[in-house]
Enzyme design. Sequence first.
Site, short mmCIF file in Angstrom:
data_model
loop_
_atom_site.label_atom_id
_atom_site.label_comp_id
_atom_site.label_asym_id
_atom_site.label_seq_id
_atom_site.Cartn_x
_atom_site.Cartn_y
_atom_site.Cartn_z
N TYR A 139 7.17 2.71 4.67
CA TYR A 139 6.18 3.11 4.12
C TYR A 139 6.61 4.75 4.37
CZ TYR A 139 1.07 5.60 4.18
OH TYR A 139 0.26 6.02 3.27
N LYS A 167 6.41 1.49 -0.43
CA LYS A 167 5.59 2.28 -0.22
C LYS A 167 6.27 4.03 -0.49
CE LYS A 167 1.16 3.64 0.32
NZ LYS A 167 -0.50 3.72 0.24
#
Length: 307
Positions: A139, A167
């Site tokens: 992330y 992400k």
Amino acid sequence: MDRHDVDWKGYIPAITTPFDASGAYDQEAQAALLEWLHGERLHGLVVAGTTGEWFSMTRAEREAQIRLTGAQLKGKMTLLCGCNAYTAQDSLSYAEVAAEAGFDGILVCPPPYVVPTEDETFAFYKEISDNSPLPICIYNWTRGTNVDLSLPLIERLADLEKVVALKNSTPSLRNFLKTFFAMRDRLRIFGFGMDPIGTSMVKNEGGDGLMGAGAVLGSDQPDFFNAIWAGDMEKARELGDKDMILMREWFAADYGGKFGAAQAIFKTALNLQGLPGGHVRAPLLPLNEEQTDIVRDTLTRLGRKLV
């Protein structure tokens, strides 16, 4: 492992965590929200992420949320568990619970507040990869960590055994696209907005999807991707325009809320539709009447049914 070992794609939102008026975790409301999300045909979901206010939840609450979600939705959609923490050991402790609960993977950002070096960040992820029972989605959350993962570092991280996805919530479109084209054969890349650029990248370049927050527009958001995959570009543009109106009116370029915390905005949007958004927990503040009216006006213009 790499991108080919998982089937994650489409709209996989980071969902809210309902708290009641006293600030307690409301498991009944959580179960109702999960039921609604499943009925809206989401491609998956992330629990205990930034939108889920993991930072103000106790360990017992996070574990209860993981187990509740797994018991209700395992095998029905992609389930990713936010395992953000200051140490790799803490992240792994949540990963173990997620694996037992039937989750498909974990989502982990670099340690917040710490601002680690690239070597420290690599060592953090390597320890998790070496010991995680589940595949990992990195992330890149610049706003929350003050770290924007460089492409050379992402290339190193992609060599780790359990890393299969990214992400990429960076405010730099140039860096996002540069990373996508360099890594798309190795990692599933999430972060494509529902604007013309995102539409083109999903349709023509194999973009994987979006881990957008909240899912407050219900099936309209996963159906954006469904329409692209079905070749119905007119429908995709229509649905994408709805999401982009929401993003322009509620959020800044770095994905922070324009007039309140993102979590408070999403919960207000759910509550206004009669859905179990619940309350935010301190240190976050609820929206005031004027701020709530902004959310109400946007939803009304988007054709959402309000209570």
